[in-house]
Design an enzyme around this catalytic site. Structure first.
Site, short mmCIF file in Angstrom:
data_model
loop_
_atom_site.label_atom_id
_atom_site.label_comp_id
_atom_site.label_asym_id
_atom_site.label_seq_id
_atom_site.Cartn_x
_atom_site.Cartn_y
_atom_site.Cartn_z
N ARG A 1 117.77 -8.03 6.17
CA ARG A 1 116.53 -7.07 6.05
C ARG A 1 116.11 -6.60 4.54
NH1 ARG A 1 117.42 -2.95 11.47
NH2 ARG A 1 116.87 -4.51 12.86
N LYS B 1 120.02 -5.67 30.27
CA LYS B 1 119.25 -4.99 31.56
C LYS B 1 117.76 -5.66 31.52
CE LYS B 1 121.22 -0.37 30.61
NZ LYS B 1 120.97 0.88 30.34
N GLY C 1 116.99 -7.93 16.73
CA GLY C 1 118.30 -7.36 17.37
C GLY C 1 119.32 -8.11 17.71
N GLY D 1 112.16 -3.89 19.14
CA GLY D 1 111.10 -3.21 20.15
C GLY D 1 109.62 -3.48 19.79
#
Length: 397
Positions: A40, A201, A354, A377
Site C-alpha cells: 500500500r 459470507k 483485501g 469495500g
C-alpha cells in the site's frame, strides 16, 4: 454517478503549494512491530514522487487500524514514515499529532519538494464521524487536496469528504488507475466476462452478485459462501459454515442466473476436514456429498480443472474473495490455482482487494495479473453501482 471524468493531480498547479495528500497506508505489522507488507505504501509512491518532483510541499495523511478516536501506540504511523523516507531517498518529517501544534509547526517549515506525514487520522474522534470542524482544521494546513486512497472512498470521513468543502480537490494517480481498470468492466467488458466470487459470507456480497448478474456470462462461486448455495439446492453441508437465513437469497440468485442465461458454477468437489485447524487431515469429496461431522475448507481438484477451462476462455475476469481458508497453507491451493489460471489467461483481469490481493501475493502469480485493486469495500460498492462519497466530491474536468 460518473467517476470517469475526475480531475487528477496533473490538471492543477501544485508547484510551491502545500498539498494535503490522503493515502491508504493501512499496512499490516508482524508480532515484532515491523511492517509485514509494504504494497500500500509502494502504490502511493507514484503520486508522492510526482508532487516532490513538481516542487510541492507534501503533507501525507492516512489512517491505520481502528484506534477509535484515541492515541494507541501500536497504531502510530511513525514506522510508515520511516519506511517512506527510505524508499523516497529523502527525509519524511513525522508530526506527532494531526492538527496540533507539532503538525502546524512542521507544515509551516516545509520547503518546496519536501514531505511530512501526519499522525494517524483516526486518533482524532472527528475523523470517522465526518466532523466538519475537524475537516476544516485539517484543510487549513494546505492549499490543495489530493485523494489517492481508493480503498476508503466509500467512507464519509472527514479526510475523505469533509476537507473537499474547503480546498480544491482532485484525485491522484492510484485512483486514476483504479477508475480506468474498473471502467473496462463496468462500461464495456470484452466477452466472455467471468466473475469469480469467494469469501466466507454471501451476505457481504449480495448486492454485488445481483448487479454482476446483469453483466457477466459466467459466475463462479467458491469459498465458504458456496455452502449456502449447496444447501439451497437441497444438499447437506455437514459442519461447514453457511448462512441459514440466506437460503432464500441463494435460491433467488440461482433463479435469476438461469433467467438471464448466466452460467452459475459451484464447486464440483471440495476438500473437507473434521476440524478447523491448520494441520487437519483433508479428504476430497463431491460437493453434494459432504459427510456429517466434516466441513469444507477448499475447492477440490476437479473444481480447479472445471474453473480453469472457463477462465482460459474468458476475455474479462473479475475476482473477489478466496476459494478456501487461505490462512491454512494446505487449504490455499484452490485459491493459488485460480490465481495461476488468471495470470496465464489473456483476459483483462481485475482482482478485488483485501483477502484476494493478500492471497495472490503469496501465490507467486502477482506479475501475470492485469490489475489488483487496492479497494475491498470501495470496489464492492463501485460494482454494486452505489455512490462512493470520496469520489463524488472530487472536481470534474
Amino acid at each position: 454517478m460518473d467517476y470517469f471524468n475526475k480531475k487528477t493531480v496533473e490538471d492543477i498547479e501544485v508547484s510551491g503549494k502545500k498539498v494535503l495528500l490522503r493515502c491508504d497506508l493501512n499496512v499490516p505489522f508482524d508480532k515484532a512491530g515491523n511492517i509485514s507488507d509494504t504494497i500500500r505504501i509502494d502504490q502511493a509512491l507514484e503520486t508522492i514522487k510526482y508532487l516532490v518532483k513538481s516542487e510541492a510541499k507534501v503533507i501525507v495523511c492516512s489512517h491505520l487500524g481502528r484506534p477509535k478516536g484515541k492515541y494507541v501506540k501500536e497504531f502510530s504511523l511513525q514506522p510508515v514514515a520511516k519506511y517512506l523516507s527510505s524508499v523516497l531517498g529523502q527525509e519524511v518529517t513525522f508530526a506527532k499529532d494531526v492538527v496540533g501544534e507539532n503538525a502546524k509547526k512542521i507544515v509551516a517549515n516545509l520547503k518546496d519538494g519536501s514531505v511530512c506525514m501526519l499522525e494517524n487520522l483516526r486518533f482524532e474522534p472527528g475523523e470517522e464521524n465526518g466532523d466538519l470542524l475537524f475537516a476544516k482544521e485539517l484543510a487549513s494546513l494546505a492549499d490543495v487536496y489530493v485523494n489517492d486512497a481508493f480503498g476508503t472512498c466509500h467512507r464519509n470521513h472527514a479526510s475523505i469528504v469533509g476537507v473537499t468543502n474547503y480546498l480544491p480537490s482532485v484525485c491522484g494517480f492510484l485512483i486514476k488507475k483504479e477508475i480506468s481498470a474498473i471502467s473496462k468492466i463496468v462500461k464495456s467488458p470484452k466477452r466472455p466476462f467471468v466473475a469469480i466470487i469467494g469469501g466466507a459470507k454471501i451476505s457481504d456480497k449480495i448486492s454485488m452478485i445481483n448487479n454482476l448478474l446483469e453483466k457477466v456470462d459466467t459466475l463462479i462461486l467458491g469459498g465458504g459462501m458456496c455452502n449456502t448455495f449447496i444447501n439451497a439446492l437441497g444438499y447437506s453441508v455437514g459442519d461447514s459454515i453457511f448462512e441459514s437465513d440466506k437460503i432464500i437469497t441463494a435460491k433467488d440468485i440461482i433463479a435469476k442466473a438461469k433467467e438471464r442465461g448466466v452460467k452459475l458454477l459451484l464447486p464440483f468437489d471440495l476438500k473437507v476436514a473434521k476440524e478447523f485447524k491448520e494441520n487437519a487431515e483433508l479428504k476430497v469429496v463431491e460437493a453434494d456429498k459432504i459427510p456429517e461431522g466434516y466441513m469444507s475448507l477448499d475447492i477440490g481438484p476437479k473444481s480447479c480443472k472445471q474453473f480453469e477451462e472457463i477462465i482460459k476462455g474468458a476475455k474479462t475476469v473479475l475476482w473477489n474473495g478466496p476459494m478456501g481458508v487461505c490462512e491454512f497453507p494446505k487449504c490455499a491451493e484452490g485459491t493459488y490455482k485460480v490465481a495461476k489460471f488468471i495470470s496465464e489467461s489473456k483476459a483483462h483481469a481485475v482482482i478485488g482487494g483485501g483477502d484476494s490481493a493478500a492471497a495472490i501475493r503469496k501465490s507467486g502469480y502477482l506479475n501475470g495479473l492485469t490489475y489488483i485493486s487496492t479497494g475491498g469495500g470501495a470496489l464492492l460498492k463501485f460494482l454494486e453501482g452505489e455512490n462512493l462519497p470520496g469520489l463524488g466530491c472530487l472536481e470534474n474536468r
